[in-house]
Design a protein around this motif. Sequence first.
Motif, short mmCIF file in Angstrom:
data_model
loop_
_atom_site.label_atom_id
_atom_site.label_comp_id
_atom_site.label_asym_id
_atom_site.label_seq_id
_atom_site.Cartn_x
_atom_site.Cartn_y
_atom_site.Cartn_z
N GLY A 105 -79.89 -41.11 81.56
CA GLY A 105 -78.75 -40.54 80.84
C GLY A 105 -77.64 -40.11 81.76
N VAL A 106 -78.01 -39.40 82.84
CA VAL A 106 -77.01 -38.98 83.82
C VAL A 106 -76.34 -40.20 84.46
N GLY A 107 -77.16 -41.22 84.74
CA GLY A 107 -76.61 -42.45 85.31
C GLY A 107 -75.56 -43.10 84.41
N LEU A 108 -75.83 -43.11 83.11
CA LEU A 108 -74.86 -43.67 82.16
C LEU A 108 -73.57 -42.85 82.14
N VAL A 109 -73.71 -41.53 82.19
CA VAL A 109 -72.53 -40.66 82.24
C VAL A 109 -71.70 -40.95 83.49
N VAL A 110 -72.38 -41.11 84.63
CA VAL A 110 -71.69 -41.40 85.88
C VAL A 110 -70.99 -42.75 85.81
N ILE A 111 -71.66 -43.75 85.25
CA ILE A 111 -71.05 -45.07 85.10
C ILE A 111 -69.77 -44.98 84.27
N TYR A 146 -70.36 -45.03 77.29
CA TYR A 146 -71.35 -44.71 78.31
C TYR A 146 -71.60 -43.21 78.41
N VAL A 147 -70.54 -42.41 78.40
CA VAL A 147 -70.70 -40.96 78.57
C VAL A 147 -71.47 -40.35 77.41
#
Length: 277
Positions: free
Chosen positions: A173-179, A208-209
Amino acid sequence: MSEQAEQAARTTGREAKRIADSRWFELTARAGFVGNGIVHLLIGYLAILLGVGTASSGSETDQSGALQQLEAVPGGVVLLWVVAIGCAALTIRLALEAVVGGRTDSARAWGNRLKNVGKAVVYGVIAYSAASYAVGAGKSSSGSSRSAAATALATPGGVFLLFLVAAIAVAVGVGLVVIGCRRSFWKQLVRPRRPIERVVTVLGVVGYVLKGIAIVVVGVLVAVAAVRSDPDQATGLDGAFDALRSMPGGAFVLVVIGIGFIAFGVYSFFRARYARL
């Protein structure tokens, strides 16, 4: 490994790569992005219904709920097969890229291979679920999550396994937010003309966020299940949406999350056109 075995492996890899790069296979794989987009559109729609009070708490508002919606509409079985076949082709494509796509043994190359494996698993699950609903054998994903959590808790070290699953979900989830925040999704796309590029950028960032936030909530719920030793707490997106709605202002947040899933769905349609394959 003998020289003959190495030669056979290289030949098999080249043949697999040739098939993956063929035009018909590429078109089928791009259909996987379309199928993924349809699923996200429906999840977003169901989340918004839950947020505005049209849908009841505990209703299926995750992937299985979206596939149930497809199954119920006229021609839905055909759409389910489109989703299943497209996602299956994309799964094979990603798996082949993971196996024969990297030309070096660098850390970055192995990282890309692992990413492709993860994506292949995600699209493979969608393909399997869509095919199951197409043949009338679909099952609730929330029920499956609770069953898996109960099995894990009943085994030695099961609590730690749930914590690991929770950590992975939060990390994803954090990775998707960062992307989304970094707009690094453009690395996977061929940039279109300026007006379309702006639209895709907005859809990608929002999608994504907000999708990442929803998955973080799922991870938190799994962690809560581990702490309380309560498998009923370990749910998927539907449980996360229910948890959000029960919070102060949660209905508004849920509607926003639903809009994010719809944005990601539309983004997936553009990705089908502009993805680097």
